[in-house]
Design an enzyme around this catalytic site. Structure first.
Site, PDB file in Angstrom:
ATOM      1  N   PHE A   1       0.823  -1.204   0.000  1.00 51.59           N
ATOM      2  CA  PHE A   1       0.000   0.000   0.000  1.00 51.59           C
ATOM      3  C   PHE A   1       0.865   1.265   0.000  1.00 51.59           C
ATOM      4  CE2 PHE A   1      -2.904  -3.188   1.752  1.00 51.59           C
ATOM      5  CZ  PHE A   1      -3.981  -3.003   0.914  1.00 51.59           C
ATOM      6  N   CYS A   2       0.452   2.202  -0.816  1.00 54.24           N
ATOM      7  CA  CYS A   2       1.155   3.486  -0.936  1.00 54.24           C
ATOM      8  C   CYS A   2       1.361   4.145   0.415  1.00 54.24           C
ATOM      9  CB  CYS A   2       0.337   4.412  -1.848  1.00 54.24           C
ATOM     10  SG  CYS A   2       0.808   6.153  -1.771  1.00 54.24           S
TER      11      CYS A   2
END
Lengths: 128, 274
Positions: B143-144
């Site tokens: 996830f960013c």
């Protein structure tokens, strides 16, 4: 930067050998601008490419950029060690950091690329 | 010499492929106009966008997001859960001062957001690594908002030091805005996301606290429109440009062109290309 290199406006360099095959990489300026390279996707040997066509992609921490063929022809070799050793692009971009070798359809196409002085002028204009 | 103009559009929520296609059209439009263009938009439903190089199998294996629609961005970076964020796309020609290098546009838009947040009493800062980011083990977090790149906007708890990684996890702060780029032949497309609040449709590692979850008095936060307006004004000030807020949205008048581009983003082979 060696004097025998030619450059595309998209920052790829080409060095043509005696047999006419062009070794292709990306300039030190491009490597530095991309910063923190994390992934690279290369074309298969045998692929036919046209000048200006995307032949691969390179990802840095922040950006994905295409790699463009500076000349039309056939990909005859790929530096398969490079995706696992991306720091080579920064350490030795004009030798060990070569990316692909292209056998050009028309060796005269090289004449349309930028020489070192013209490329350095381009980089200077893009740095301001 | 005429003052440069930043054109801004706000679009109604759309599905993932339509949004990605509209952003590619935006990049082309930026090149034609020779200007910085910004599109702000929403999502019809909570959607996961994958970075250009992320593995599809990693998305399929992430139980926290199963059942949600997936779209692959042309830009890099990690996966984002859209739906409780403020999503933007910015496009600028490479000849623009902010188009020459990835960090320039990244920092310009993020610094303006930090100042915007400061103006409403939210202490945020740009994250800076204490060593090259590529040396970090968490570069590849799925996830960013679990990743950190130089220039990311992180929420800074009261009395904390400058956010970097030298103090370990505690010093990293909560990332609330991240962006990633696709550097096209003549233009740069930057996607970015400001996390407004935690998305309740995901759980576990997919759930990241947003602005409203982190501030002491979320009720005192201004509306999203006010945050955006202030942000754009500060971006324009930094660029010494005027902001032109376009009416009617970017998508509607370009529906046919966008639909053509969207076909690629709907193809399973695009989504599963890695």
């Amino acid at each position: 930067m060696a004097a025998d290199l030619k450059f595309a406006k998209t920052h790829e360099w080409v060095r043509q050998d005696a047999g006419g095959v062009g070794t292709v990489g990306i300039s030190a300026y491009a490597v530095e601008a991309l910063t923190d390279l994390v992934f690279m996707q290369l074309p298969p040997v045998g692929r036919r490419v046209k000048a200006g066509e995307s032949i691969g992609e390179i990802e840095s921490v922040k950006a994905v950029s295409d790699l463009y063929a500076p000349v039309s022809g056939e990909v005859v070799a790929v530096n398969t060690t490079l995706p696992g050793q991306l720091d080579t692009l920064g350490k030795d971009p004009y030798n060990a950091g070569w990316i692909v070798k292209i056998k050009p359809d028309d060796p005269a196409e090289m004449a349309g690329l930028l020489d070192r002085a013209a490329y350095e002028a381009l980089v200077k204009s893009q740095s301001h | 010499m005429a003052t440069p103009v930043i054109h801004v559009w706000c679009d109604e929520p759309a599905d993932g492929p339509t949004n990605m296609a509209a952003d590619e059209v935006l990049a082309g439009e930026s090149l034609r106009r020779g200007a910085l263009l910004v599109r702000l938009y929403g999502w019809e439903t909570t959607t996961i966008s994958l970075g250009a190089f992320q593995k599809h199998e990693d998305a399929l294996a992430a139980v926290e997001i199963q059942g949600l629609p997936l779209v692959r961005r042309p830009s890099g970076g990690g996966a984002i859960v859209h739906g409780s964020d403020l999503t933007y796309a910015a496009a600028v020609p490479k000849t623009h001062p902010w188009g020459a290098s990835p960090q320039a546009l990244y920092d310009a838009l993020h610094e303006a957001l930090v100042r915007t947040l400061a103006g409403i009493g939210v202490d945020a800062a740009l994250w800076r690594p204490s060593q090259p980011v590529s040396a970090h083990a968490d570069d590849e977090s799925f996830f960013c908002f679990d990743r950190r790149a130089s220039g990311d906007v992180v929420f800074r708890p009261a009395a904390s030091a400058e956010p970097d990684d030298s103090a370990g996890q505690a010093g990293r702060g909560h990332k609330i805005m991240g962006s990633a780029q696709r550097r096209l032949e003549g233009a740069v497309l930057q996607h970015g996301s400001l996390l407004l609040r935690q998305n309740t449709l995901v759980h576990g590692r997919a759930a990241h606290p947003g602005l409203a979850d982190l501030v002491a008095a979320p009720a005192d936060l201004p509306g999203n429109g006010q945050i955006v307006d202030r942000w754009l004004d500060l971006v324009a000030r930094e660029a010494r440009a005027d902001v032109v807020r376009e009416t009617g949205g970017f998508l509607a008048p370009r529906a046919e062109e966008v639909a053509g581009y969207a076909a690629r983003f709907r193809e399973p082979r695009w989504t599963a290309r890695r």
